[in-house]
Scaffold this motif. Structure first.
Motif, PDB file in Angstrom:
ATOM      1  N   ALA A   1      -7.721   5.086   1.960  1.00  0.00           N
ATOM      2  CA  ALA A   1      -8.342   4.590   0.730  1.00  0.00           C
ATOM      3  C   ALA A   1      -7.336   4.595  -0.409  1.00  0.00           C
ATOM      4  O   ALA A   1      -7.232   3.628  -1.183  1.00  0.00           O
ATOM      5  N   GLY A   2      -6.561   5.683  -0.518  1.00  0.00           N
ATOM      6  CA  GLY A   2      -5.540   5.752  -1.554  1.00  0.00           C
ATOM      7  C   GLY A   2      -4.453   4.711  -1.352  1.00  0.00           C
ATOM      8  O   GLY A   2      -4.016   4.054  -2.306  1.00  0.00           O
ATOM      9  N   LEU A   3      -3.995   4.528  -0.100  1.00  0.00           N
ATOM     10  CA  LEU A   3      -2.989   3.519   0.193  1.00  0.00           C
ATOM     11  C   LEU A   3      -3.505   2.117  -0.087  1.00  0.00           C
ATOM     12  O   LEU A   3      -2.777   1.256  -0.591  1.00  0.00           O
ATOM     13  N   SER A   4      -4.758   1.885   0.252  1.00  0.00           N
ATOM     14  CA  SER A   4      -5.360   0.576  -0.015  1.00  0.00           C
ATOM     15  C   SER A   4      -5.409   0.297  -1.502  1.00  0.00           C
ATOM     16  O   SER A   4      -5.133  -0.826  -1.954  1.00  0.00           O
ATOM     17  N   ASN A   5      -5.746   1.320  -2.281  1.00  0.00           N
ATOM     18  CA  ASN A   5      -5.799   1.160  -3.733  1.00  0.00           C
ATOM     19  C   ASN A   5      -4.438   0.797  -4.317  1.00  0.00           C
ATOM     20  O   ASN A   5      -4.291  -0.195  -5.029  1.00  0.00           O
ATOM     21  N   ILE A   6      -3.431   1.606  -4.020  1.00  0.00           N
ATOM     22  CA  ILE A   6      -2.127   1.392  -4.640  1.00  0.00           C
ATOM     23  C   ILE A   6      -1.478   0.105  -4.129  1.00  0.00           C
ATOM     24  O   ILE A   6      -0.811  -0.614  -4.885  1.00  0.00           O
ATOM     25  N   GLY A   7      -1.696  -0.205  -2.863  1.00  0.00           N
ATOM     26  CA  GLY A   7      -1.145  -1.451  -2.329  1.00  0.00           C
ATOM     27  C   GLY A   7      -1.782  -2.681  -2.958  1.00  0.00           C
ATOM     28  O   GLY A   7      -1.083  -3.651  -3.295  1.00  0.00           O
ATOM     29  N   THR A   8      -3.099  -2.640  -3.145  1.00  0.00           N
ATOM     30  CA  THR A   8      -3.795  -3.770  -3.754  1.00  0.00           C
ATOM     31  C   THR A   8      -3.415  -3.921  -5.218  1.00  0.00           C
ATOM     32  O   THR A   8      -3.192  -5.042  -5.705  1.00  0.00           O
ATOM     33  N   LEU A   9      -3.337  -2.818  -5.941  1.00  0.00           N
ATOM     34  CA  LEU A   9      -2.951  -2.877  -7.349  1.00  0.00           C
ATOM     35  C   LEU A   9      -1.529  -3.426  -7.501  1.00  0.00           C
ATOM     36  O   LEU A   9      -1.253  -4.235  -8.398  1.00  0.00           O
TER      37      LEU A   9
ATOM     38  N   LEU B   1      -0.824  -1.254 -13.493  1.00  0.00           N
ATOM     39  CA  LEU B   1       0.104  -0.134 -13.584  1.00  0.00           C
ATOM     40  C   LEU B   1      -0.580   1.125 -14.101  1.00  0.00           C
ATOM     41  O   LEU B   1      -0.307   2.241 -13.634  1.00  0.00           O
ATOM     42  N   LEU B   2      -1.494   0.966 -15.048  1.00  0.00           N
ATOM     43  CA  LEU B   2      -2.218   2.114 -15.590  1.00  0.00           C
ATOM     44  C   LEU B   2      -3.072   2.774 -14.508  1.00  0.00           C
ATOM     45  O   LEU B   2      -3.109   4.004 -14.397  1.00  0.00           O
ATOM     46  N   LEU B   3      -3.749   1.975 -13.693  1.00  0.00           N
ATOM     47  CA  LEU B   3      -4.565   2.527 -12.610  1.00  0.00           C
ATOM     48  C   LEU B   3      -3.687   3.168 -11.535  1.00  0.00           C
ATOM     49  O   LEU B   3      -4.049   4.199 -10.955  1.00  0.00           O
ATOM     50  N   MET B   4      -2.541   2.586 -11.262  1.00  0.00           N
ATOM     51  CA  MET B   4      -1.626   3.156 -10.265  1.00  0.00           C
ATOM     52  C   MET B   4      -1.125   4.518 -10.690  1.00  0.00           C
ATOM     53  O   MET B   4      -0.943   5.421  -9.850  1.00  0.00           O
ATOM     54  N   LEU B   5      -0.894   4.714 -11.983  1.00  0.00           N
ATOM     55  CA  LEU B   5      -0.400   5.998 -12.478  1.00  0.00           C
ATOM     56  C   LEU B   5      -1.421   7.121 -12.291  1.00  0.00           C
ATOM     57  O   LEU B   5      -1.061   8.296 -12.305  1.00  0.00           O
ATOM     58  N   GLY B   6      -2.688   6.772 -12.120  1.00  0.00           N
ATOM     59  CA  GLY B   6      -3.719   7.782 -11.927  1.00  0.00           C
ATOM     60  C   GLY B   6      -3.890   8.230 -10.490  1.00  0.00           C
ATOM     61  O   GLY B   6      -4.698   9.123 -10.215  1.00  0.00           O
ATOM     62  N   LEU B   7      -3.138   7.639  -9.559  1.00  0.00           N
ATOM     63  CA  LEU B   7      -3.254   8.001  -8.151  1.00  0.00           C
ATOM     64  C   LEU B   7      -2.377   9.213  -7.823  1.00  0.00           C
ATOM     65  O   LEU B   7      -1.368   9.459  -8.493  1.00  0.00           O
ATOM     66  N   PRO B   8      -2.733   9.977  -6.776  1.00  0.00           N
ATOM     67  CA  PRO B   8      -1.991  11.200  -6.431  1.00  0.00           C
ATOM     68  C   PRO B   8      -0.545  10.915  -6.026  1.00  0.00           C
ATOM     69  O   PRO B   8      -0.201   9.803  -5.610  1.00  0.00           O
ATOM     70  N   LEU B   9       0.289  11.945  -6.129  1.00  0.00           N
ATOM     71  CA  LEU B   9       1.703  11.827  -5.776  1.00  0.00           C
ATOM     72  C   LEU B   9       1.883  11.482  -4.301  1.00  0.00           C
ATOM     73  O   LEU B   9       2.771  10.693  -3.948  1.00  0.00           O
ATOM     74  N   GLU B  10       1.039  12.067  -3.421  1.00  0.00           N
ATOM     75  CA  GLU B  10       1.150  11.780  -1.994  1.00  0.00           C
ATOM     76  C   GLU B  10       0.956  10.296  -1.710  1.00  0.00           C
ATOM     77  O   GLU B  10       1.630   9.713  -0.846  1.00  0.00           O
ATOM     78  N   THR B  11       0.047   9.670  -2.455  1.00  0.00           N
ATOM     79  CA  THR B  11      -0.195   8.244  -2.268  1.00  0.00           C
ATOM     80  C   THR B  11       1.029   7.430  -2.664  1.00  0.00           C
ATOM     81  O   THR B  11       1.389   6.453  -1.992  1.00  0.00           O
ATOM     82  N   TRP B  12       1.705   7.828  -3.738  1.00  0.00           N
ATOM     83  CA  TRP B  12       2.911   7.146  -4.170  1.00  0.00           C
ATOM     84  C   TRP B  12       4.018   7.262  -3.122  1.00  0.00           C
ATOM     85  O   TRP B  12       4.725   6.292  -2.847  1.00  0.00           O
ATOM     86  N   LEU B  13       4.168   8.449  -2.524  1.00  0.00           N
ATOM     87  CA  LEU B  13       5.208   8.647  -1.512  1.00  0.00           C
ATOM     88  C   LEU B  13       4.941   7.767  -0.292  1.00  0.00           C
ATOM     89  O   LEU B  13       5.861   7.117   0.231  1.00  0.00           O
ATOM     90  N   ARG B  14       3.692   7.727   0.160  1.00  0.00           N
ATOM     91  CA  ARG B  14       3.347   6.871   1.306  1.00  0.00           C
ATOM     92  C   ARG B  14       3.545   5.401   0.960  1.00  0.00           C
ATOM     93  O   ARG B  14       3.973   4.599   1.798  1.00  0.00           O
ATOM     94  N   PHE B  15       3.227   5.055  -0.287  1.00  0.00           N
ATOM     95  CA  PHE B  15       3.389   3.671  -0.726  1.00  0.00           C
ATOM     96  C   PHE B  15       4.848   3.239  -0.666  1.00  0.00           C
ATOM     97  O   PHE B  15       5.164   2.132  -0.207  1.00  0.00           O
ATOM     98  N   PHE B  16       5.761   4.097  -1.099  1.00  0.00           N
ATOM     99  CA  PHE B  16       7.183   3.751  -1.073  1.00  0.00           C
ATOM    100  C   PHE B  16       7.683   3.601   0.361  1.00  0.00           C
ATOM    101  O   PHE B  16       8.545   2.754   0.644  1.00  0.00           O
ATOM    102  N   VAL B  17       7.131   4.396   1.285  1.00  0.00           N
ATOM    103  CA  VAL B  17       7.520   4.258   2.696  1.00  0.00           C
ATOM    104  C   VAL B  17       7.114   2.883   3.211  1.00  0.00           C
ATOM    105  O   VAL B  17       7.909   2.162   3.843  1.00  0.00           O
ATOM    106  N   TRP B  18       5.866   2.487   2.949  1.00  0.00           N
ATOM    107  CA  TRP B  18       5.388   1.178   3.388  1.00  0.00           C
ATOM    108  C   TRP B  18       6.145   0.057   2.681  1.00  0.00           C
ATOM    109  O   TRP B  18       6.390  -1.004   3.261  1.00  0.00           O
ATOM    110  N   LEU B  19       6.509   0.280   1.421  1.00  0.00           N
ATOM    111  CA  LEU B  19       7.260  -0.725   0.676  1.00  0.00           C
ATOM    112  C   LEU B  19       8.632  -0.948   1.309  1.00  0.00           C
ATOM    113  O   LEU B  19       9.091  -2.094   1.432  1.00  0.00           O
TER     114      LEU B  19
END
Length: 239
Positions: free
Chosen positions: A149-157, A198-216
């Motif tokens: 759910a977190g990955l879906s959020n940050i990826g979609t944003l 970007l504002l909504l992305m900043l509210g997501l957990p750090l773990e979600t950001w780390l996974r997002f960069f891996v997928w990126l």
């Protein structure tokens, strides 16, 4: 995380090529569904916090739990069944949109040609549909749904922000390009969209950001090793 409830409305835009009048039908389809669902979300939240303490709602099924606490077991069963049907319909919309996105990317040379193959009988991108179903279904049955759910959020944003930036760039570089749908108030509206994402992305957990960069990184590797070379916009590929 509440943004997850709004994912899927953008899938309507992936059907632009299948609309008879996209300039008129797409805005109506997206904006109307957003308004109706927002009103329904607000009404449910208002009623729910009126019949139960908000501190008891932090669970996977807050509506069903509140109805059970009040003794409405029959209504709770109907609500649970409706929720399951709603989730299934949402998953179908996600899969529909994903298959069409891969189809368009493959047609443009950014993915292997197999993703743009069309079924002889049903005239649908069946390879993309099967791959999307397997790639989504198998991990969803193995790992924690909250992670996805977190990955879906940050990826979609992030995708929304890229699309908004693309609108601004294309409007400046290719103003004469034929457009089935024209975004109004450029660059102000797309710029506001980027800021909100970007504002909504900043509210997501750090773990979600780390996974997002891996997928990126994985996505960029696919692009530079395959997509950039085989893109239809590449002069050597078209030659």
């Amino acid at each position: 995380i509440v943004f997850f409830a709004y994912i899927g409305f953008d899938a309507v835009s992936t059907a632009a090529e299948e609309c008879r009048r996209p300039q008129r039908d797409l805005p109506i389809g997206i904006i109307a569904t957003l308004l109706v669902c927002t009103l329904l979300y607000t009404a449910v939240a208002l009623v729910l916090t009126g019949i139960a303490d908000y501190r008891t709602l932090a669970n996977a099924a807050p509506v069903a739990g509140a109805l059970k606490a009040l003794g409405y077991d029959n209504i709770r069963r109907w609500v649970s069944a409706g929720a399951l049907i709603g989730m299934v319909s949402s998953l179908l919309v996600f899969q529909y949109g994903q298959a069409r996105v891969w189809f368009a990317m493959s047609r443009d040379g950014l993915l292997p040609s197999a993703f743009s193959k069309v079924h002889r009988v049903y005239q649908t991108p069946h390879v993309s549909t099967w791959v999307a179903g397997l790639v989504v279904g198998i991990p969803a049955g193995i790992w924690d749904i909250g992670t996805f759910a977190g990955l879906s959020n940050i990826g979609t944003l992030f995708a929304f922000a890229l699309v908004s930036a693309g609108v601004i760039i294309l409007r400046r570089r290719q103003p004469e390009r034929p457009r089935a749908f024209r975004v109004p108030l450029v660059p102000w509206l797309p710029g506001f969209s980027i800021a909100c994402c970007l504002l909504l992305m900043l509210g997501l957990p750090l773990e979600t950001w780390l996974r997002f960069f891996v997928w990126l990184v994985i996505g960029l590797a696919i692009y530079f090793l395959f997509g950039r070379k085989n893109s239809t916009l590449n002069g050597s590929a078209s030659a």
